[in-house]
Design an enzyme around this catalytic site. Structure first.
Site, PDB file in Angstrom:
ATOM      1  CG  ASP A   1      -1.825   1.175   1.302  1.00 46.80           C
ATOM      2  OD1 ASP A   1      -2.513   1.421   0.302  1.00 46.80           O
ATOM      3  OD2 ASP A   1      -1.852   1.862   2.335  1.00 46.80           O
TER       4      ASP A   1
ATOM      5  CB  THR B   1      -1.867   5.495  -1.990  1.00 45.15           C
ATOM      6  OG1 THR B   1      -1.858   4.070  -1.899  1.00 45.15           O
ATOM      7  CG2 THR B   1      -3.078   6.034  -1.254  1.00 45.15           C
ATOM      8  CB  THR B   2       1.174   2.730  -5.572  1.00 43.87           C
ATOM      9  OG1 THR B   2       0.999   2.092  -4.311  1.00 43.87           O
ATOM     10  CG2 THR B   2       2.558   2.434  -6.093  1.00 43.87           C
TER      11      THR B   2
ATOM     12  CG  ASP C   1      -6.475   0.583   0.027  1.00 41.10           C
ATOM     13  OD1 ASP C   1      -6.555   1.497   0.877  1.00 41.10           O
ATOM     14  OD2 ASP C   1      -5.417   0.283  -0.550  1.00 41.10           O
TER      15      ASP C   1
END
Length: 539
Positions: free
Chosen positions: A71, A104-105, A407
Site C-alpha cells: 500500500d 496511493t501508489t 482500500d
C-alpha cells in the site's frame, strides 16, 4: 557557488557611464534539479509496488516492528524522508488516501514521471512558469477526457460495485480472498448509506475489529457490535443474555478516591471494618440503582485515574445477574451509542431506563485458540453502522487484511460519491496519452511541447504494470497505442493472461474519482516543486 559577477563594458565615449550586469542563475537551477531528483527517488522506491503483480515492501521500524505491505500510503508514511521536496510526495500519497482511498501508489508514480519530463523541458530552456501553467491546462483536459470515457453506475447494480472493489483488492497481499472481502466491503458501505444524504458515506460508521487466529476466510460482517475481549468472569459472571437492556457508562463502580495523592493510616481494626463496610454499601447502592432500571448488560468505559470496576463490584454485579464488559475504549463510545441508539451515562444519578439500548442477544463466543469475543446482535432501532470481524493467522496478515479492506471500502465510497466507473489495466492512461498528444499538435508555442510531455508521462502507468508483471513493457505499450488508435478505448493490460484484452470484459474496473484525483493531485504537487527556486533554512 559563484557569487554574482559584475562585468563592466569597455569604456567608450558613448557608453562610459553604462555597465552590463550578469546575474548567475545556476543556484536556482541546482535547487530545482535537487528537488526533482529527491522526489523522483521517492517515486522510484514505490514504483515496483504498482499493480496486481507488484512487489511488497518489508518495513522495519525503529521500535522493531515489521510491516509487510504494498500500500503506497503505508510505505511512504513509514519512510523517514528528510528532503523537503521529497516530503511533498509523502503528503501527496496521504491526500490521495483521504480523497479516494485507493491509487496511493499510482499518484506518486505519475508525479515521478511528470517530474522526469519537466527535467527535460527545463533543460531545453522552457521557463518553469510556462511548464507549470501548461501542466495545469493538460490536467484539466485530462479530467474532461476521463469523464467522457466513464460509464455511469447505480448503487442498485451490486455486481459493478463488487467488481471495482475486487480490482482494488487484486493488487494486495490478500488478493486470493478478494471474492470474500469485495462483497463484504460493498455490503458494509451500502448498509451505512443514509437515504437522506445518499452521496455521503462516513467510514467511521464501519468498525473493523481485528482478532488473531483462524484465516482471512473467517472474516465476517456483523449486523451489530463486536468486542475483541471477553466478559468479566468474576464470581461466575453471565456469558449470555437474551432480551438485553444495555447501559453504556462513563463512571466508575468502585470506592471513591480523593483528587489529590494522599495516604490514610488506620491503626484501629474497628475503623478498618467501618471503611470496608462503607465501601460495600456505596457499591451496593450504585448497583441497586442500575438493577432498578432493568439493565442486565453494562459496557464500562476504561478509566484513566482509577479502576473502573473492582473485584468486589464485579462480584456484586454477577450476583445481580448483570453481564459486564469492561475497558471499552473512550474513542469507541460514540460508535457504540450510535449503534445501540442509546445515550452514554456519565453519572449514577442520571441512570434511567430511557437511556438504555435494547438487543435480542449478547453472548460471549469462543474462537478456539483465537480467544474469545463478545457479540451483540438483534439490536432494536439500530443506527446506520456495521462491524467487520477480520481474522488472520498472524499479525502481519491481519494488519494487511485491514489495510486492504479499508482500500476496498474507500473504492465503494468513491462510487457512492461519484457514480462513474472506468476501465483499469492502464487503459485510461493510454487513451489520455493519445488524446492529449493529438491536442498538443493543435496548441501553439511552448504549450504544445509541455502538453506532449504530459501525455508521454502518463504512459508510465501501463509501462510499469507490464514491467512488474514480467512482460515486455515496450512491446505492450506500443501494442496498446495501436489498439487505442483504432478506437478500442477500453483495451488494457490483462496481467493474469499476460496479454492485451478488453479490460471491461475482464471485470477490471475502478471508480472515476480514483483516476481524476490521482492526475489532479500529482499535477498540483509537480507544479509546486517546479515553482521552488531556493530553500531557505531558518535556525
Amino acid at each position: 557557488m559563484a557569487s554574482p559577477a559584475v562585468v563592466s563594458a569597455p569604456r567608450s565615449a558613448a557608453s562610459s557611464s553604462k555597465t552590463e550586469t550578469f546575474v548567475d542563475n545556476k543556484r536556482k537551477d541546482d535547487i530545482r534539479m535537487a528537488n526533482i531528483a529527491a522526489a523522483q527517488a521517492v517515486a522510484n522506491a514505490v514504483r515496483t509496488s504498482l499493480g496486481p503483480k507488484g512487489m511488497d515492501k518489508m518495513i522495519s521500524t525503529a521500535n522493531g516492528e515489521v510491516i509487510i505491505t504494498n500500500d503506497g500510503a503505508t510505505i511512504l508514511n513509514k519512510m523517514e524522508v528528510l528532503q523537503p521536496a521529497a516530503k511533498f510526495l509523502v503528503e501527496l500519497s496521504k491526500s490521495q488516501d483521504v480523497v479516494a482511498g485507493d491509487g496511493t501508489t499510482t499518484v506518486v508514480v505519475i508525479a515521478g514521471a511528470l517530474l522526469k519530463q519537466c527535467l527535460s523541458l527545463l533543460s531545453s530552456g522552457i521557463h518553469p512558469t510556462v511548464v507549470s501553467d501548461s501542466l495545469h491546462k493538460a490536467s484539466t483536459k485530462a479530467v474532461e477526457v476521463l469523464t467522457a470515457m466513464a460509464l455511469p453506475v447505480e448503487l442498485t447494480d451490486r455486481d459493478s460495485l463488487v467488481k471495482s472493489a475486487s480490482t482494488a483488492l487484486n493488487s494486495k497481499v490478500v488478493s486470493q480472498y478478494s471474492t470474500l472481502l469485495a462483497p463484504l466491503a460493498v455490503d458494509s458501505v451500502l448498509s451505512v448509506v443514509d437515504p437522506e444524504k445518499p452521496e455521503i458515506v462516513d467510514l467511521r460508521d464501519i468498525r473493523i475489529v481485528k482478532k488473531l487466529g483462524g484465516t482471512v476466510d473467517d472474516t465476517e460482517l456483523v449486523k451489530g457490535l463486536v468486542f475483541d475481549k471477553k466478559v468479566s468472569h468474576a464470581s461466575g459472571g453471565l456469558t449470555r443474555v437474551e432480551k438485553a437492556k444495555i447501559g453504556v457508562i462513563q463512571f466508575q463502580i468502585s470506592p471513591p478516591k480523593t483528587d489529590i495523592e494522599q495516604s490514610i493510616v488506620v491503626s484501629d481494626y474497628t475503623q478498618m471494618d467501618r471503611i470496608l463496610k462503607e465501601e460495600r454499601n456505596y457499591i451496593l447502592g450504585m448497583i441497586k440503582k442500575i438493577k432498578a432500571t432493568g439493565c442486565n448488560v453494562l459496557l464500562i468505559q476504561k478509566s484513566i485515574l482509577r479502576d473502573a470496576v473492582t473485584e468486589l463490584s464485579l462480584h456484586y454485579l454477577s450476583k445481580a445477574k448483570i453481564m459486564v464488559i469492561k475497558d471499552v475504549e473512550r474513542d469507541e463510545i460514540e460508535f457504540i451509542t450510535k449503534t445501540l441508539n442509546c445515550l452514554p451515562i456519565a453519572n449514577i444519578d442520571h441512570f434511567r431506563a430511557e437511556k438504555l439500548g435494547h438487543a435480542d442477544l449478547v453472548e460471549e463466543i469462543s474462537l478456539g485458540d483465537g480467544g474469545k469475543i463478545v457479540k451483540i446482535t438483534g439490536i432494536q432501532d439500530m443506527g446506520r453502522t456495521t462491524s467487520v470481524l477480520v481474522r488472520g493467522s498472524n499479525q502481519l496478515v491481519l494488519d494487511e487484511a485491514e489495510r486492504s479492506l479499508h482500500d476496498a471500502l474507500c473504492v465503494v465510497r468513491c462510487l457512492v460519491n461519484k457514480r462513474f466507473l472506468i476501465a483499469g489495466g492502464g487503459a485510461p492512461e493510454i487513451e489520455l496519452s493519445r488524446q492529449l498528444g493529438a491536442w498538443a499538435k493543435v496548441l501553439q508555442g511552448m504549450e504544445g511541447y509541455c502538453v506532449r510531455s504530459f501525455a508521454e508521462a502518463l504512459e508510465v502507468v501501463p509501462y510499469t504494470l507490464a514491467e512488474n508483471a514480467g512482460l515486455n513493457p515496450i512491446a505492450i505499450v506500443t501494442e496498446l497505442r495501436n489498439r487505442h488508435a483504432q478506437g478500442e478505448i477500453n483495451t488494457g493490460i490483462n496481467v493474469r493472461k499476460g496479454q492485451i484484452t478488453n479490460i471491461l470484459e475482464e471485470n477490471v474496473v475502478q471508480p472515476l474519482l480514483v483516476s481524476t484525483s490521482a492526475i489532479t493531485l500529482a499535477t498540483e504537487c509537480v507544479r509546486m516543486i517546479l515553482k521552488i527556486d531556493d530553500i531557505v533554512t531558518v535556525r
